[in-house]
Design a protein around this motif. Structure first.
Motif, mmCIF file in Angstrom:
data_model
loop_
_atom_site.group_PDB
_atom_site.id
_atom_site.type_symbol
_atom_site.label_atom_id
_atom_site.label_comp_id
_atom_site.label_asym_id
_atom_site.label_seq_id
_atom_site.Cartn_x
_atom_site.Cartn_y
_atom_site.Cartn_z
ATOM 1 N N GLN A 65 0.944 -1.095 0.001
ATOM 2 C CA GLN A 65 0.183 0.041 0.086
ATOM 3 C C GLN A 65 0.842 1.362 0.134
ATOM 4 O O GLN A 65 0.500 2.421 -0.654
ATOM 5 C CB GLN A 65 -1.038 0.104 1.238
ATOM 6 N N TYR B 112 0.989 -3.656 -8.337
ATOM 7 C CA TYR B 112 0.311 -2.990 -9.292
ATOM 8 C C TYR B 112 -1.147 -3.570 -9.363
ATOM 9 O O TYR B 112 -1.237 -4.743 -9.837
ATOM 10 C CB TYR B 112 0.954 -2.971 -10.553
ATOM 11 N N THR B 113 -2.037 -2.593 -9.215
ATOM 12 C CA THR B 113 -3.471 -3.014 -9.438
ATOM 13 C C THR B 113 -3.675 -2.839 -10.942
ATOM 14 O O THR B 113 -2.775 -1.820 -11.657
ATOM 15 C CB THR B 113 -4.385 -1.993 -8.918
ATOM 16 N N ARG C 190 2.109 1.854 -3.658
ATOM 17 C CA ARG C 190 1.015 2.386 -4.406
ATOM 18 C C ARG C 190 0.778 3.950 -4.081
ATOM 19 O O ARG C 190 0.220 4.833 -4.944
ATOM 20 C CB ARG C 190 -0.219 1.722 -4.186
ATOM 21 N N ASN D 289 -5.664 -0.679 -12.572
ATOM 22 C CA ASN D 289 -5.819 0.923 -12.649
ATOM 23 C C ASN D 289 -4.218 1.546 -12.603
ATOM 24 O O ASN D 289 -4.147 2.326 -13.435
ATOM 25 C CB ASN D 289 -6.700 1.279 -11.730
#
Length: 365
Positions: free
Chosen positions: A156, A267-268, A159, A270
């Motif tokens: 987190q 990585y998501t 990100r 999006n």
């Protein structure tokens, strides 16, 4: 001048001095370790050293020579200039004109992987890397849970870190600063995702135009071995799977450079799209990376002659590699033509001789 190929062809035919332009967190440590095995003298050029010209390099070479003499007894051998290579330090950069000084090798890494490697390096206490734009939150979102920084909290943090204004576009910024846009500040680029093959390719290019490579040095010999092994079925995929599991940053699998889990963990969808469509979009387009965290790229940008017609922002790119490849092809074609002509001439003579012998035999009867 608009004709980039003509400009490249004006470079000296032989440039025995090797220069390495260090793009931070893109395989640089592994490349340096390899070069230091057969180039025993390292001339470092830093950000504030000015243009990379003969006078600067000679001054630095003489300083190294003086240091060696001061530390050695009278029987010790001095440095041979042929044993030297130039290490262009991070953030210094090189231009097309710098290639007149010698053959320049650089490196490139898939942007998502590159960002992650930077973050984990900084999380582990590494220095440097940040450009002129900085945010107070940059250090706030570094990883805390060593050694792999792959906890839920650290993922987190990453990100959030990558979305900071001071981080956005940094991979593209550093690449453009190091090599230009288009990247005319290097003769050959090592692709981290195809490290052994691309570095071997660059060393071969360097040697073909007059440089010295000791193919018997352990790490160089290892590149040749890797190339041979990768030609065997399934080997290459096993190497990729091992690196993905280990999350290793170092292409030569140096244990001390393991700093994070696999790229896709962080990585998501999006976030991956934001990187692919952001400032790094030109790198994805130019090198043909198929997506965030992908190891697949367009091989023609490094190994093929189509690199000459590739563009970044509408500007044609030409590398010395095309000249080497085309010259090699021309030599092979010429050799084939000579062999064909020689064979044809021999066959015609044999036919003529046979006819003459038959005619002589007929008249004698």
């Amino acid at each position: 001048m608009n004709d980039k190929k003509e400009v490249v062809n004006r470079l000296p035919a032989s440039r025995p001095l090797l220069l390495f332009n260090h793009n931070a967190k893109a395989g640089g440590s592994s490349i340096l370790n390899l070069l230091r095995e057969f180039k025993f003298c390292e001339i470092q050029v830093k950000t504030n050293d000015g243009p990379i010209e003969d006078d600067l390099l000679l001054k630095k070479y003489n300083n190294l020579l003086l240091q060696k003499l001061q530390k050695s007894d009278t029987n010790s051998s001095v440095i041979d200039s042929q044993d030297c290579f130039v290490h262009i330090k991070e953030n210094k950069g090189s231009t097309f004109d710098d290639r007149y000084a010698g053959f320049i090798i650089g490196s490139i890494r898939e942007p998502c992987s590159h960002f992650l490697s930077w973050w984990s390096w900084k999380s582990d206490g590494g220095g440097g890397l940040y450009g002129p734009r900085q945010s107070p939150n940059i250090t706030k979102f570094l990883g805390k849970d060593a050694p792999y920084y792959n906890s839920t909290r650290d993922i987190q943090r990453f990100r959030k870190w990558i979305k900071q204004p001071g981080i956005r576009g940094q991979v593209e910024y550093h690449f453009r600063h190091n090599y230009g846009a288009p990247p005319v500040g290097a003769d050959c680029l090592v692709i981290v995702e195809d490290f052994s093959n691309s570095l071997l390719h660059c060393l071969q290019m360097y040697e073909q135009q007059g440089g010295f490579v000791n193919w018997d040095s352990p790490l160089v010999a290892g590149l040749v071995h890797n190339k041979e092994e990768e030609e065997k079925s399934a080997y290459r995929r096993k190497v990729e799977e091992k690196q993905e599991r280990n999350g290793t940053d170092d292409p030569l699998t140096n244990e001390q450079w393991r700093h994070h889990a696999s790229c896709t963990t962080y990585y998501t969808p999006n976030l991956a799209t934001q990187i692919e469509e952001g400032p790094e979009k030109e790198l994805y387009k130019h090198f043909g990376y198929t997506g965030c965290c992908s190891s697949q790229f367009d091989h023609s940008t490094i190994y093929g002659s189509t690199y000459a017609s590739t563009t970044i922002s509408g500007v044609a790119v030409t590398t010395k590699g095309e000249e080497y490849n085309s010259s090699s092809d021309k030599r092979i074609t010429l050799l084939f033509c000579l062999m064909f002509c020689a064979g044809l001439f021999w066959a015609l003579r044999k036919i003529k001789r046979t006819k003459r012998e038959k005619k002589t035999k007929y008249l004698s009867n």
